[in-house]
Design a protein around this motif. Structure first.
Motif, PDB file in Angstrom:
ATOM      1  N   LYS A  37      18.916 -40.733 -18.196  1.00 10.73           N
ATOM      2  CA  LYS A  37      20.135 -40.312 -17.507  1.00 10.73           C
ATOM      3  C   LYS A  37      20.642 -41.420 -16.574  1.00 10.73           C
ATOM      4  CE  LYS A  37      22.707 -36.582 -15.412  1.00 10.73           C
ATOM      5  NZ  LYS A  37      22.787 -35.376 -14.574  1.00 10.73           N
ATOM      6  N   ALA A  38      19.714 -42.130 -15.951  1.00  9.15           N
ATOM      7  CA  ALA A  38      20.108 -43.216 -15.044  1.00  9.15           C
ATOM      8  C   ALA A  38      20.848 -44.303 -15.829  1.00  9.15           C
ATOM      9  CB  ALA A  38      18.881 -43.796 -14.349  1.00  9.15           C
ATOM     10  N   LEU A  96      23.070 -45.951  -6.360  1.00  9.20           N
ATOM     11  CA  LEU A  96      23.315 -44.924  -7.367  1.00  9.20           C
ATOM     12  C   LEU A  96      22.254 -44.923  -8.453  1.00  9.20           C
ATOM     13  CD1 LEU A  96      27.204 -45.163  -7.699  1.00  9.20           C
ATOM     14  CD2 LEU A  96      25.914 -43.241  -6.756  1.00  9.20           C
ATOM     15  N   PHE A  97      21.904 -46.092  -8.982  1.00 14.13           N
ATOM     16  CA  PHE A  97      20.902 -45.997 -10.039  1.00 14.13           C
ATOM     17  C   PHE A  97      19.484 -45.843  -9.507  1.00 14.13           C
ATOM     18  CE2 PHE A  97      18.767 -50.009 -10.445  1.00 14.13           C
ATOM     19  CZ  PHE A  97      19.676 -51.029 -10.271  1.00 14.13           C
ATOM     20  N   ARG A  98      19.230 -46.279  -8.286  1.00 14.53           N
ATOM     21  CA  ARG A  98      17.928 -45.977  -7.682  1.00 14.53           C
ATOM     22  C   ARG A  98      17.758 -44.468  -7.556  1.00 14.53           C
ATOM     23  NH1 ARG A  98      14.339 -49.423  -5.161  1.00 14.53           N
ATOM     24  NH2 ARG A  98      13.725 -47.818  -3.685  1.00 14.53           N
ATOM     25  N   ILE A  99      18.816 -43.796  -7.082  1.00 20.82           N
ATOM     26  CA  ILE A  99      18.779 -42.338  -6.957  1.00 20.82           C
ATOM     27  C   ILE A  99      18.499 -41.696  -8.314  1.00 20.82           C
ATOM     28  CG2 ILE A  99      20.204 -40.285  -6.542  1.00 20.82           C
ATOM     29  CD1 ILE A  99      21.668 -41.916  -4.354  1.00 20.82           C
ATOM     30  N   ASP A 100      19.242 -42.131  -9.339  1.00 23.79           N
ATOM     31  CA  ASP A 100      19.092 -41.534 -10.673  1.00 23.79           C
ATOM     32  C   ASP A 100      17.698 -41.768 -11.246  1.00 23.79           C
ATOM     33  OD1 ASP A 100      22.499 -42.093 -11.924  1.00 23.79           O
ATOM     34  OD2 ASP A 100      21.632 -40.502 -10.685  1.00 23.79           O
ATOM     35  N   MET A 101      17.174 -42.970 -11.071  1.00 25.48           N
ATOM     36  CA  MET A 101      15.844 -43.277 -11.621  1.00 25.48           C
ATOM     37  C   MET A 101      14.786 -42.406 -10.971  1.00 25.48           C
ATOM     38  SD  MET A 101      15.129 -47.183 -12.573  1.00 25.48           S
ATOM     39  CE  MET A 101      15.346 -47.918 -10.955  1.00 25.48           C
TER      40      MET A 101
END
Lengths: 198, 240
Positions: free
Chosen positions: A39-40, B101-106
């Motif tokens: 998803k990321a 943003l991608f740190r949060i998603d990961m």
């Protein structure tokens, strides 16, 4: 693409541990980022390529349908890879039949959610449409296609995604292998010529 | 309307939503469906009311009636992650740049994988040997716990928050999942990682959160429902 597990586990994983915070497949690397977690990766690509939601309503719709549809996929994953106990095949049969029995009402809810819109977010194609496509396609391969065909709106949606320029060519190429969906040791969907039971 | 959050009367998938609302100082209604376990060990009462009445009444109002659900003046929605992200955007607790943003998603997905497995362990399929399945999966998970915590600890590093320098919605989720682990399993595992222990304490000290966690509404030990094979009782001593 990895075709041999040992290539990943024995060779590359050690190097990837240097590069990636949570070494795993899939991973994605470009000039700006090194990311794992599908998803990321999907969201990063969505932002990068103008395929993200453009207002709060779209963002909420995208997140709700993603979570809802992923719950289905996770249930399928779960029943594909049950713990190693003696009656795992029996448990699998039970869970798969239960899932199938609930399938019409689940697909109906998704149909109602989509309504008259072209895309899951609303009027705009977003990154979410690619993953919803993938799960709906998995469902029509793990179960008889007639289950999905009972919902013409969803069939039209799936076709709409397949007709997208770029996607069409990819899906027609050798790089896209629709089956198997799960690995060789899974309890279903694990061979190229898998035939659904219901 | 006063924002409304509805869920079972346990931690489950609502704690982090309650936490973010309390942190943001929102005056919301924290409505709960209670469990009441009868002599025959079947939960009933509000359980029936939800499944046989209210869930059905919500068709047409919610696209996918489920718990938790959240309503305010602008949305009516389900799915705890979707609600958390909506509240994150609404209350300025989202990532501020691509890296955040991608740190949060990961980290969200890493934590969600853990949350999912804990649910599977707690609620094995309804077959005769479900206790055996539970014991097996619980032990297998416990063996992976040190390595999982190690990679989360490394990811956090010397940052105050998971995204980096800013508190974001994912920190409330991380608190809940990490705290679940130190309640369901021996706290010695997480104590090996001082930065994670400090991180949890940092969240516990946040204004709004501190008061909620100290209140009867938090129910630290009631992570799962009463029929779960672990995490559903006030008194439990972890075996791993």
């Amino acid at each position: 693409m990895y075709t041999d597990p040992s290539e990943y586990y024995d060779k590359d994983l050690r190097n990837l541990s240097e590069l990636l915070d949570f070494p795993n497949l899939p991973y994605y690397i470009d000039d700006e980022v090194k990311i794992t977690q599908s998803k990321a990766i999907l969201r990063h690509l969505g932002r990068k390529h103008n395929l993200d939601g453009s207002n709060e309503q779209e963002l909420v719709r995208m997140d709700v349908i993603y979570e809802q549809v992923i719950e289905f996929f996770v249930a399928l994953l779960s029943m594909a890879y049950l713990p190693d106990v003696e009656n795992r095949k029996e448990i699998h049969e039970k869970l798969r039949k239960q899932f199938h029995a609930a399938l019409p009402s689940k697909l109906l809810a998704i149909t109602k959610f989509l309504g008259n819109d072209e895309w899951m977010g609303g009027k705009k194609l977003t990154y979410i449409d690619f993953i919803i496509y993938d799960v709906l396609d998995a469902i029509r391969r793990l179960f008889h296609p007639e289950n999905l065909n009972a919902f013409p709106t969803l069939v039209a949606y799936v076709t709409r995604v397949e007709e997208l320029k770029g996607v069409k060519e990819y899906l027609a190429s050798d790089a896209f292998q629709p089956m198997p969906i799960f690995g060789p040791f899974a309890l279903f969907g694990n061979t190229k010529d898998y035939t659904p039971s219901e | 309307m006063k924002p409304l959050l509805v869920y079972w009367d346990v931690r489950g998938r609502a704690t982090y939503l309650r936490m973010i609302l309390h942190y943001a100082g929102v005056d919301f209604e924290d409505k709960r469906y209670k469990f009441e376990v009868t002599e025959s060990q079947k939960a009933y009462s509000d359980y029936k009311k939800w499944f046989q009445e209210d869930k059905i009444k919500l068709q047409g109002i919610l696209d996918f009636p489920n718990l938790p659900y959240y309503m305010d003046d602008t949305v009516r929605m389900t799915q705890s992650r979707a609600i958390l992200e909506h509240l994150g955007r609404k209350h300025h607790l989202d990532g501020r740049n691509e890296q955040e943003l991608f740190r949060i998603d990961m980290i969200y997905d890493v934590l969600a994988d853990i949350g999912f497995i804990l649910g599977e362990i707690a609620y094995p399929p309804p077959v005769e040997n479900r206790q055996e399945i539970h014991d097996k999966t619980r032990k297998a998970y416990a063996e992976t716990l040190p390595a999982q915590l190690a990679s989360i600890s490394k990811f956090l590093g010397s940052n105050d928050w998971m995204a980096g320098n800013h508190l974001t919605y994912v920190d409330f989720y991380a608190y809940d999942i990490l705290d679940d682990n130190r309640k369901l399993f021996d706290p010695k595992h997480i104590n090996q990682f001082p930065n994670l222990v400090a991180y949890l304490r940092r969240i516990e000290e946040l204004k709004g959160v501190k008061e909620f966690l100290a209140s009867p509404a938090f129910q630290p030990m009631l992570i799962m429902g009463p029929l779960a094979l672990f995490g559903g009782s006030e008194t439990r001593v972890p075996t791993e």
